[in-house]
Structures are given as C-alpha cells and as structure tokens.
Design a protein around this motif. Structure first.
Motif, PDB file in Angstrom:
ATOM      1  N   PHE A 173       0.820  -1.208   0.000  1.00 22.33           N
ATOM      2  CA  PHE A 173       0.000   0.000   0.000  1.00 22.33           C
ATOM      3  C   PHE A 173       0.856   1.261   0.000  1.00 22.33           C
ATOM      4  N   VAL A 174       1.789   1.289   0.923  1.00 20.48           N
ATOM      5  CA  VAL A 174       2.617   2.497   1.013  1.00 20.48           C
ATOM      6  C   VAL A 174       3.487   2.689  -0.219  1.00 20.48           C
ATOM      7  N   PRO A 175       4.192   1.660  -0.681  1.00 24.83           N
ATOM      8  CA  PRO A 175       4.941   1.852  -1.930  1.00 24.83           C
ATOM      9  C   PRO A 175       4.048   2.298  -3.071  1.00 24.83           C
ATOM     10  N   GLY A 176       2.893   1.712  -3.187  1.00 28.26           N
ATOM     11  CA  GLY A 176       1.974   2.123  -4.238  1.00 28.26           C
ATOM     12  C   GLY A 176       1.579   3.578  -4.095  1.00 28.26           C
ATOM     13  N   PHE A 177       1.356   3.963  -2.864  1.00 27.88           N
ATOM     14  CA  PHE A 177       0.986   5.347  -2.607  1.00 27.88           C
ATOM     15  C   PHE A 177       2.120   6.298  -2.998  1.00 27.88           C
ATOM     16  N   VAL A 178       3.321   5.926  -2.576  1.00 23.20           N
ATOM     17  CA  VAL A 178       4.486   6.763  -2.905  1.00 23.20           C
ATOM     18  C   VAL A 178       4.721   6.775  -4.408  1.00 23.20           C
ATOM     19  N   ALA A 179       4.516   5.628  -5.045  1.00 18.09           N
ATOM     20  CA  ALA A 179       4.693   5.558  -6.492  1.00 18.09           C
ATOM     21  C   ALA A 179       3.745   6.528  -7.187  1.00 18.09           C
ATOM     22  N   ALA A 180       2.514   6.578  -6.728  1.00 12.30           N
ATOM     23  CA  ALA A 180       1.553   7.508  -7.315  1.00 12.30           C
ATOM     24  C   ALA A 180       2.038   8.941  -7.169  1.00 12.30           C
ATOM     25  N   MET A 181       2.634   9.205  -6.014  1.00  9.74           N
ATOM     26  CA  MET A 181       3.176  10.540  -5.788  1.00  9.74           C
ATOM     27  C   MET A 181       4.287  10.851  -6.794  1.00  9.74           C
ATOM     28  N   PHE A 182       5.131   9.857  -7.037  1.00 12.24           N
ATOM     29  CA  PHE A 182       6.210  10.068  -8.004  1.00 12.24           C
ATOM     30  C   PHE A 182       5.643  10.304  -9.398  1.00 12.24           C
ATOM     31  N   VAL A 183       4.636   9.546  -9.782  1.00 19.58           N
ATOM     32  CA  VAL A 183       4.031   9.733 -11.097  1.00 19.58           C
ATOM     33  C   VAL A 183       3.479  11.149 -11.212  1.00 19.58           C
ATOM     34  N   GLU A 184       2.834  11.599 -10.170  1.00 19.18           N
ATOM     35  CA  GLU A 184       2.326  12.960 -10.192  1.00 19.18           C
ATOM     36  C   GLU A 184       3.458  13.968 -10.302  1.00 19.18           C
ATOM     37  N   ALA A 185       4.543  13.666  -9.581  1.00 19.59           N
ATOM     38  CA  ALA A 185       5.706  14.561  -9.647  1.00 19.59           C
ATOM     39  C   ALA A 185       6.261  14.629 -11.062  1.00 19.59           C
ATOM     40  N   ILE A 186       6.314  13.472 -11.706  1.00 21.38           N
ATOM     41  CA  ILE A 186       6.842  13.431 -13.073  1.00 21.38           C
ATOM     42  C   ILE A 186       5.981  14.271 -14.020  1.00 21.38           C
ATOM     43  N   THR A 187       4.692  14.011 -14.008  1.00 21.71           N
ATOM     44  CA  THR A 187       3.813  14.721 -14.945  1.00 21.71           C
ATOM     45  C   THR A 187       3.855  16.223 -14.674  1.00 21.71           C
ATOM     46  N   TRP A 188       3.836  16.589 -13.408  1.00 20.25           N
ATOM     47  CA  TRP A 188       3.924  18.010 -13.085  1.00 20.25           C
ATOM     48  C   TRP A 188       5.223  18.598 -13.627  1.00 20.25           C
ATOM     49  N   TRP A 189       6.301  17.889 -13.357  1.00 19.62           N
ATOM     50  CA  TRP A 189       7.632  18.354 -13.746  1.00 19.62           C
ATOM     51  C   TRP A 189       7.717  18.575 -15.263  1.00 19.62           C
ATOM     52  N   LEU A 190       7.247  17.574 -16.017  1.00 14.38           N
ATOM     53  CA  LEU A 190       7.344  17.663 -17.473  1.00 14.38           C
ATOM     54  C   LEU A 190       6.410  18.732 -18.027  1.00 14.38           C
ATOM     55  N   GLU A 191       5.223  18.818 -17.452  1.00 15.19           N
ATOM     56  CA  GLU A 191       4.266  19.788 -17.988  1.00 15.19           C
ATOM     57  C   GLU A 191       4.640  21.221 -17.630  1.00 15.19           C
ATOM     58  N   GLN A 192       5.431  21.376 -16.587  1.00 12.65           N
ATOM     59  CA  GLN A 192       5.895  22.716 -16.220  1.00 12.65           C
ATOM     60  C   GLN A 192       7.160  23.091 -16.980  1.00 12.65           C
TER      61      GLN A 192
END
Lengths: 219, 219
Positions: A173-192
DNA sequence: GAGCAGGTGTCCCATTCGAGACAGGAAGCG
DNA sequence: CGCTTCCTGTCTCGAATGGGACACCTGCTC
C-alpha cells in the motif's frame, strides 16, 4: 477498441534470434515508435489507427502486423524498453548511494521526456499511469528502503513500532501510494517545462516520500 | 574525393516511373537526406563517408548506391528539390507583387533552415555557395527587375542611361553581385538565429539590391 | 616498396517489405 | 434491418533491401 492492454504480452512471436535482415526490422520498429509518439501527441493514443501509424512511419500496414500484434503491443514494447533502460541506469549503482537512485530516475525521465509526456499526459491512456505506478512501486520495494534513511533517519516512531513499519511497507500500500506521488511529480515536472534539475526533483521527492514512510511506520 | 560536384548530374539512372515499391525508395531517400544533414552539421560534408551516412540512416550501403551515384549526387538532389520548392513558392505569385517574391524567398529559407544552415555554413562546401549564388542570380534575372521598382523608382540616373542599365543587368555581373549579397544575408540571418522576420529581411535586402542596381545603371 | 587500414563502388542471394486484395467486425444512418 | 464507411488482421507475390564479399584505390607508416 476493447483490447485494453494485456499485461506483459509476449513481445514477439518468434524467438527473434535472426541476425540477418536485422537492420530492416529494427528500422521498421524505430520508425513505428517515433510515429507512435508523434501521433499520441497529436491525436491521443486511443484515437490513432494502425493505418495512420504506418503512413506516418512510412511503413506498410503489413509490416506493422509482421512485427506487432496491434498498437497495444507496440506501446508495451516501447514502455518495456524504457523501463529496462531505467532499471539499467539505477541498477549499476549497486546498493550504495541510495539517494542517487532517484537522481538517476529523474535524469532518465528527462532523457525520455517526449515519451513520458506523451504516455502520461492527457492524450495518453490510463493504462500507462497504472503500469508506471506498478513499476515504480516495484522499484521502491527493491531499492526504496534506503530512501528511508536519506534523511529523517528512523526517528522516534520507527524505533517504537518496527513491525508495523515492515508490514505497511511490504503489503504494497505504502509503496503504491508513494509511487503515485512520483508519477504525479513526473507529470507536473514535465508539464511545467522541467523548472527544477533532476537532482532537485530527487531531493524534494525523496523528502516527501520519507515523510510518508515515517508517518506510515507509526501505524 | 576529387569528384568535386558535377553540375546537374542525371538525378536517377532509370526512368523512375514505377509506382510499386515506391514507398521503400522514398523512405530510403528521406532517411538518407536527414542523415546527411545531421552529419554535415556534425562533421562537415567533405569529411563524411557513405558508410557513416548509411549507418546513421539505418540503410545499407548497397541501397545507397542503388539510389545515388555518390554523396555528391545525394546532396545535389536535396539542393535541387529545395530550389524547386523555392521556385514553386515564388512561381505561383505570377508577375504581380514583385516585393512578395523576396518575402516568399526568406520564408522558404526559414522553412528549410536546417538545410541551408548545414549547406551554407562552415561545415558545408564552397560548391553550395557557388550553386546557390548561381540559382539566385537566375532568379534575379527572371523575377528581379521588378525589385528595381519596389522603391527608388528609376530615379534620375536610370532615365539618363537606360541602355547601360540593361547591359549591366543582362551580362550577369550585377545579378551575380546581388546574388552574393543575398547569400551573405541568408547566412548572417540564420547564424544570428533569425533576429528579423522574413518580411523585414526582404525589405532590407530589397533596398540594398535596389541601391546597387541604381548605382550600376549609372555606369 | 611493402604492408596496412579505410573508403569506394559493384555484385549476388536470402530476407523483408510494399501493394493490394480479402473477409470480418464496429459504428453510424436511413 | 440494410447500407455505407472505416478499421482490423491476414495473405500472396513481385520488388527493394541487407549482409557480405569482392577488387580497386588512396594515404599512411615502417
């Protein structure tokens, strides 16, 4: 339409051990990969047809079907190769330099920016996000726990309830949760437009991840 | 090494009227064109070998020689096609809008920026500069005299010595001179990162050209 | 000069590819 | 439903390609 992505389809039908005629096959695949990314950017993954793809790639439709089962198989291959490149990039670090793993990670994302923008962006497909999250969760399980100790080194709570920490970690659960956070970080990073360097992104993301782990270990 | 460019070699050996297998031929040629420009940028035209070219293009050396006599034939084809595109762009203007010719001209240069940067830059070859100048001189002879009247409309001197003007024009010296000026304008423009719009470049260049013609007409 | 390394241009044969046809399915429309 | 349109996935055959070999040439070094 409704194929909806198999998980890990056999990438190719034959054993692919030929060494003659190899250039033609590789070139065809390369042209198709580039055309796919272009067309995802323009029209989105679901909307694009094999015909458009092959026309853009200057390849015959028959050649496409000789190499791939369908467009899903193509994108799965691309994704798998990117994941493989990522694992190689972080793999040759050994188990040392745990913080470097995430620097390498964001460097990899930057290197394949166009791919990830297309796949994770609004024109992509939910499948990518899910698969990316799953791959990242695996990476965190295998290499992620040193991230625990980058800073916030096992503070008060962790010492108090080590078993709970291990449980929350390994049940996914926690790794999955953190992974989702990383995915969000990636998309934010690239789109910015990548306003921060890979190292900065790694530091910031690691701190957030560590905070999540620390909090979860208190459960 | 010492082929040194033929002028207008026969572009292809056969009549090329096939309509089957056409995509493969066109794709091969396209890949070779792109690889050529990349390699000129990186290593310069003279230094590059057919082997490098075909490796970059993901094409066999044999396929190269099936399509072209040598690397000079390839670059001649590219150049010829660019010239053809330019002539089409200015050709459908008819004989009206003489000032628009040079706007179209600089728009064309901008569209093919990468090609002209590679060919006219320091990594290119003197041959390009000469051929470009010759093509431009032709363009000026055919479409250039309205440029005469864009502004500076036949002032004092022109009325005084019309015959001399015609002579200086048709013997090729003045058009050649102006063509060289345009080539310099192009290279400067591209190397500066196109600080002016095509229209601005057209206006400025036309004024300079008109001044040269005006001065020459006084001879 | 001899040897060597690397580029050129040509050739052959197995392999892949392009063109086009085909049946089947999806979706839209009257 | 019937009809049309578009896309899919498969197949065949002639055509272009890839791999590799070949002789030739040029420049370099010993």
């Amino acid at each position: 339409m409704s194929r909806q992505m198999s998980q890990t389809s056999q990438i190719n039908q034959t054993n692919q051990t030929n060494q003659t005629g190899n250039l033609r096959v590789k070139r065809t695949q390369k042209l198709l990969r580039e055309a796919l990314i272009e067309l995802i950017e323009e029209r989105g993954f679901e909307a694009l047809t094999v015909g458009e793809l092959t026309e853009r790639a200057m390849v015959s439709r028959a050649a496409f079907y000789r190499n791939y089962q369908d467009k899903y198989a193509l994108v799965e291959q691309i994704f798998a190769e990117a994941m493989s490149a990522l694992m190689n990039a972080v793999g040759d670090l050994g188990q040392e330099h745990p913080a470097e793993v995430w620097v390498r990670f964001f460097e990899h994302i930057a290197e394949y920016e166009r791919l990830y923008r297309a796949l994770l962006g609004s024109k992509g497909s939910p499948w990518f996000v899910r698969t990316m999250r799953a791959s990242l969760a695996e990476l965190i399980l295998e290499r992620g726990h040193p991230l625990h100790s980058t800073n916030a080194t096992h503070a008060t709570h962790a010492a108090r309830a080590p078993h709970a920490s291990i449980h929350a970690f390994s049940d996914g659960f926690v790794p999955g949760f953190v992974a989702a956070m990383f995915v969000e970080a990636i998309t934010w990073w690239l789109e910015q437009g990548r306003p921060y360097s890979p190292r900065e992104m790694a530091t910031r993301s690691s701190r957030l991840a560590a905070a999540i782990f620390k909090e979860a270990s208190a459960w």
